[in-house]
Design a protein around this motif. Structure first.
Motif, PDB file in Angstrom:
ATOM      1  N   LYS A  24       0.614  -1.203  -0.053  1.00  0.00           N
ATOM      2  CA  LYS A  24      -0.004   0.068   0.106  1.00  0.00           C
ATOM      3  C   LYS A  24       0.930   1.147  -0.031  1.00  0.00           C
ATOM      4  O   LYS A  24       0.546   2.052  -0.874  1.00  0.00           O
ATOM      5  N   ALA A  25       1.889   1.252   0.756  1.00  0.00           N
ATOM      6  CA  ALA A  25       2.847   2.394   0.913  1.00  0.00           C
ATOM      7  C   ALA A  25       3.505   2.422  -0.627  1.00  0.00           C
ATOM      8  O   ALA A  25       3.611   3.678  -0.953  1.00  0.00           O
ATOM      9  N   PHE A  26       3.717   1.524  -0.994  1.00  0.00           N
ATOM     10  CA  PHE A  26       4.642   1.573  -2.461  1.00  0.00           C
ATOM     11  C   PHE A  26       3.799   2.162  -3.345  1.00  0.00           C
ATOM     12  O   PHE A  26       4.245   2.968  -4.313  1.00  0.00           O
ATOM     13  N   CYS A  27       2.170   2.007  -3.452  1.00  0.00           N
ATOM     14  CA  CYS A  27       1.449   2.467  -4.502  1.00  0.00           C
ATOM     15  C   CYS A  27       1.319   3.844  -3.951  1.00  0.00           C
ATOM     16  O   CYS A  27       0.994   4.640  -5.005  1.00  0.00           O
ATOM     17  N   LEU A  28       1.170   4.221  -2.634  1.00  0.00           N
ATOM     18  CA  LEU A  28       1.018   5.836  -2.288  1.00  0.00           C
ATOM     19  C   LEU A  28       1.975   6.650  -3.045  1.00  0.00           C
ATOM     20  O   LEU A  28       2.010   7.987  -2.915  1.00  0.00           O
ATOM     21  N   GLN A  29       3.305   6.002  -3.207  1.00  0.00           N
ATOM     22  CA  GLN A  29       4.282   7.011  -3.653  1.00  0.00           C
ATOM     23  C   GLN A  29       4.456   7.069  -5.405  1.00  0.00           C
ATOM     24  O   GLN A  29       5.151   7.583  -6.036  1.00  0.00           O
ATOM     25  N   TYR A  30       3.327   6.468  -5.998  1.00  0.00           N
ATOM     26  CA  TYR A  30       2.992   6.799  -7.467  1.00  0.00           C
ATOM     27  C   TYR A  30       3.196   7.965  -8.049  1.00  0.00           C
ATOM     28  O   TYR A  30       4.140   8.401  -8.749  1.00  0.00           O
ATOM     29  N   ASP A  31       2.288   8.853  -7.503  1.00  0.00           N
ATOM     30  CA  ASP A  31       2.464  10.394  -8.073  1.00  0.00           C
ATOM     31  C   ASP A  31       3.672  10.904  -7.770  1.00  0.00           C
ATOM     32  O   ASP A  31       4.236  11.850  -8.619  1.00  0.00           O
ATOM     33  N   GLU A  32       4.179  10.836  -6.602  1.00  0.00           N
ATOM     34  CA  GLU A  32       5.449  11.294  -6.348  1.00  0.00           C
ATOM     35  C   GLU A  32       6.741  10.751  -7.234  1.00  0.00           C
ATOM     36  O   GLU A  32       7.516  11.586  -7.652  1.00  0.00           O
ATOM     37  N   LYS A  33       6.659   9.428  -7.500  1.00  0.00           N
ATOM     38  CA  LYS A  33       7.719   8.959  -8.560  1.00  0.00           C
ATOM     39  C   LYS A  33       7.378   9.437 -10.004  1.00  0.00           C
ATOM     40  O   LYS A  33       8.286   9.873 -10.677  1.00  0.00           O
ATOM     41  N   LYS A  34       6.193   9.515 -10.382  1.00  0.00           N
ATOM     42  CA  LYS A  34       5.776  10.089 -11.669  1.00  0.00           C
ATOM     43  C   LYS A  34       6.182  11.554 -11.776  1.00  0.00           C
ATOM     44  O   LYS A  34       6.852  11.901 -12.698  1.00  0.00           O
ATOM     45  N   SER A  35       6.236  12.353 -10.877  1.00  0.00           N
ATOM     46  CA  SER A  35       6.599  13.713 -10.828  1.00  0.00           C
ATOM     47  C   SER A  35       8.125  13.855 -10.908  1.00  0.00           C
ATOM     48  O   SER A  35       8.589  14.860 -10.954  1.00  0.00           O
ATOM     49  N   LYS A  36       8.991  12.848 -10.338  1.00  0.00           N
ATOM     50  CA  LYS A  36      10.354  12.985 -10.516  1.00  0.00           C
ATOM     51  C   LYS A  36      10.917  12.348 -11.739  1.00  0.00           C
ATOM     52  O   LYS A  36      12.140  12.830 -11.873  1.00  0.00           O
ATOM     53  N   ILE A  37      10.361  11.848 -12.474  1.00  0.00           N
ATOM     54  CA  ILE A  37      10.652  11.510 -13.719  1.00  0.00           C
ATOM     55  C   ILE A  37      11.106  12.346 -14.641  1.00  0.00           C
ATOM     56  O   ILE A  37      10.265  13.510 -14.895  1.00  0.00           O
ATOM     57  N   LYS A  38      12.497  12.385 -15.100  1.00  0.00           N
ATOM     58  CA  LYS A  38      12.895  13.612 -16.003  1.00  0.00           C
ATOM     59  C   LYS A  38      13.376  13.165 -17.083  1.00  0.00           C
ATOM     60  O   LYS A  38      13.673  11.866 -17.463  1.00  0.00           O
ATOM     61  N   TYR A  39      12.907  13.970 -18.304  1.00  0.00           N
ATOM     62  CA  TYR A  39      13.279  13.783 -19.517  1.00  0.00           C
ATOM     63  C   TYR A  39      14.539  14.462 -20.279  1.00  0.00           C
ATOM     64  O   TYR A  39      14.338  15.909 -20.088  1.00  0.00           O
ATOM     65  N   GLY A  40      15.239  14.018 -21.022  1.00  0.00           N
ATOM     66  CA  GLY A  40      16.222  14.648 -21.781  1.00  0.00           C
ATOM     67  C   GLY A  40      17.331  15.385 -20.857  1.00  0.00           C
ATOM     68  O   GLY A  40      17.458  15.130 -19.642  1.00  0.00           O
ATOM     69  N   LEU A  41      18.437  15.935 -21.563  1.00  0.00           N
ATOM     70  CA  LEU A  41      19.493  16.415 -20.613  1.00  0.00           C
ATOM     71  C   LEU A  41      19.231  17.726 -19.818  1.00  0.00           C
ATOM     72  O   LEU A  41      19.979  17.817 -18.947  1.00  0.00           O
ATOM     73  N   SER A  42      18.069  18.278 -20.030  1.00  0.00           N
ATOM     74  CA  SER A  42      17.918  19.316 -19.436  1.00  0.00           C
ATOM     75  C   SER A  42      17.323  18.883 -17.896  1.00  0.00           C
ATOM     76  O   SER A  42      17.124  19.731 -17.133  1.00  0.00           O
ATOM     77  N   ALA A  43      17.312  17.681 -17.688  1.00  0.00           N
ATOM     78  CA  ALA A  43      16.860  17.213 -16.565  1.00  0.00           C
ATOM     79  C   ALA A  43      17.902  17.060 -15.602  1.00  0.00           C
ATOM     80  O   ALA A  43      17.546  16.997 -14.278  1.00  0.00           O
ATOM     81  N   THR A  44      18.698  17.372 -15.875  1.00  0.00           N
ATOM     82  CA  THR A  44      20.199  17.523 -14.645  1.00  0.00           C
ATOM     83  C   THR A  44      20.751  18.974 -14.865  1.00  0.00           C
ATOM     84  O   THR A  44      20.789  19.524 -15.790  1.00  0.00           O
ATOM     85  N   GLN A  45      21.036  19.320 -13.760  1.00  0.00           N
ATOM     86  CA  GLN A  45      21.871  20.574 -13.750  1.00  0.00           C
ATOM     87  C   GLN A  45      23.437  20.255 -13.903  1.00  0.00           C
ATOM     88  O   GLN A  45      24.133  20.167 -13.060  1.00  0.00           O
ATOM     89  N   TYR A  46      23.895  20.251 -14.941  1.00  0.00           N
ATOM     90  CA  TYR A  46      25.435  20.074 -15.275  1.00  0.00           C
ATOM     91  C   TYR A  46      26.076  21.241 -15.202  1.00  0.00           C
ATOM     92  O   TYR A  46      25.812  22.134 -16.388  1.00  0.00           O
ATOM     93  N   ASP A  47      26.955  21.636 -14.555  1.00  0.00           N
ATOM     94  CA  ASP A  47      27.903  22.875 -14.638  1.00  0.00           C
ATOM     95  C   ASP A  47      29.327  22.604 -15.277  1.00  0.00           C
ATOM     96  O   ASP A  47      30.215  23.436 -15.512  1.00  0.00           O
ATOM     97  N   GLY A  48      29.503  21.327 -15.612  1.00  0.00           N
ATOM     98  CA  GLY A  48      30.584  21.018 -16.150  1.00  0.00           C
ATOM     99  C   GLY A  48      31.687  20.658 -15.118  1.00  0.00           C
ATOM    100  O   GLY A  48      32.921  20.226 -15.577  1.00  0.00           O
ATOM    101  N   GLN A  49      31.508  20.979 -14.139  1.00  0.00           N
ATOM    102  CA  GLN A  49      32.704  20.728 -12.702  1.00  0.00           C
ATOM    103  C   GLN A  49      32.329  19.402 -12.434  1.00  0.00           C
ATOM    104  O   GLN A  49      31.355  18.848 -11.908  1.00  0.00           O
ATOM    105  N   PRO A  50      33.429  18.572 -11.836  1.00  0.00           N
ATOM    106  CA  PRO A  50      33.551  17.420 -11.411  1.00  0.00           C
ATOM    107  C   PRO A  50      32.676  17.495  -9.808  1.00  0.00           C
ATOM    108  O   PRO A  50      33.174  18.731  -9.003  1.00  0.00           O
ATOM    109  N   LYS A  51      32.251  16.504  -9.480  1.00  0.00           N
ATOM    110  CA  LYS A  51      31.646  16.437  -8.013  1.00  0.00           C
ATOM    111  C   LYS A  51      32.516  15.415  -7.377  1.00  0.00           C
ATOM    112  O   LYS A  51      32.338  14.369  -7.593  1.00  0.00           O
ATOM    113  N   GLY A  52      32.919  15.799  -6.039  1.00  0.00           N
ATOM    114  CA  GLY A  52      33.767  14.970  -5.451  1.00  0.00           C
ATOM    115  C   GLY A  52      32.983  13.764  -4.553  1.00  0.00           C
ATOM    116  O   GLY A  52      33.079  12.825  -4.237  1.00  0.00           O
TER     117      GLY A  52
END
Length: 144
Positions: A24-52
């Protein structure tokens, strides 16, 4: 004599009270997970700098997260379709929003649900049994 679907119990499906709560708890996370799905390269904030502090690249991590979110949402939808293809959208709405029959009986998009309350809850219980199988099968395929 075989039980009618509406008369099936959690014990008939081999699902404990705690396992039901987990599903039941797994199902209640459905909308939250749907909203977190990102598409394309714009989905990430990449500034070109390595992250340690990061094991993989931000793009790789986002792709992995997306895959998990998509798989989880698809698992819920597949279980609903397998439980009853005619009312799967009602099932998804009920289990992902925690809504009882009375709140989904008349849906603006789908119209009136084509079954009574007791039959619906029988199908919803079958949905959880199928979801349980899908999740267990998935865990088996994840083992290296």
């Amino acid at each position: 004599m075989k039980k009618r679907l509406r008369d099936m119990t959690w014990e008939d499906y081999g699902i404990s009270k705690n396992r039901y709560k987990e599903l039941k708890a797994f199902c209640l996370q459905y909308d939250e997970k749907k909203s977190k799905i990102k598409y394309g390269l714009s989905a990430t904030q990449y500034d070109g700098q390595p992250k340690g502090h990061s094991v993989g690249s931000q793009v790789e991590n986002q792709a992995i997260d997306n895959d998990i979110y998509k798989r989880d949402c698809a698992m819920i939808e597949e279980a609903a379709i397998r439980a009853n293809p005619e009312i799967w959208r009602y099932i998804v709405k009920s289990v992902t929003l925690g809504l009882p029959y009375e709140f989904i009986e008349f849906d603006e998009e789908q119209g009136k649900i084509p079954m009574c309350r007791r039959d619906f809850y029988g199908v919803r219980k079958k949905f959880y049994a199928i979801l349980n199988e899908l999740k267990l099968d998935h865990k088996l395929t994840d083992i290296p």
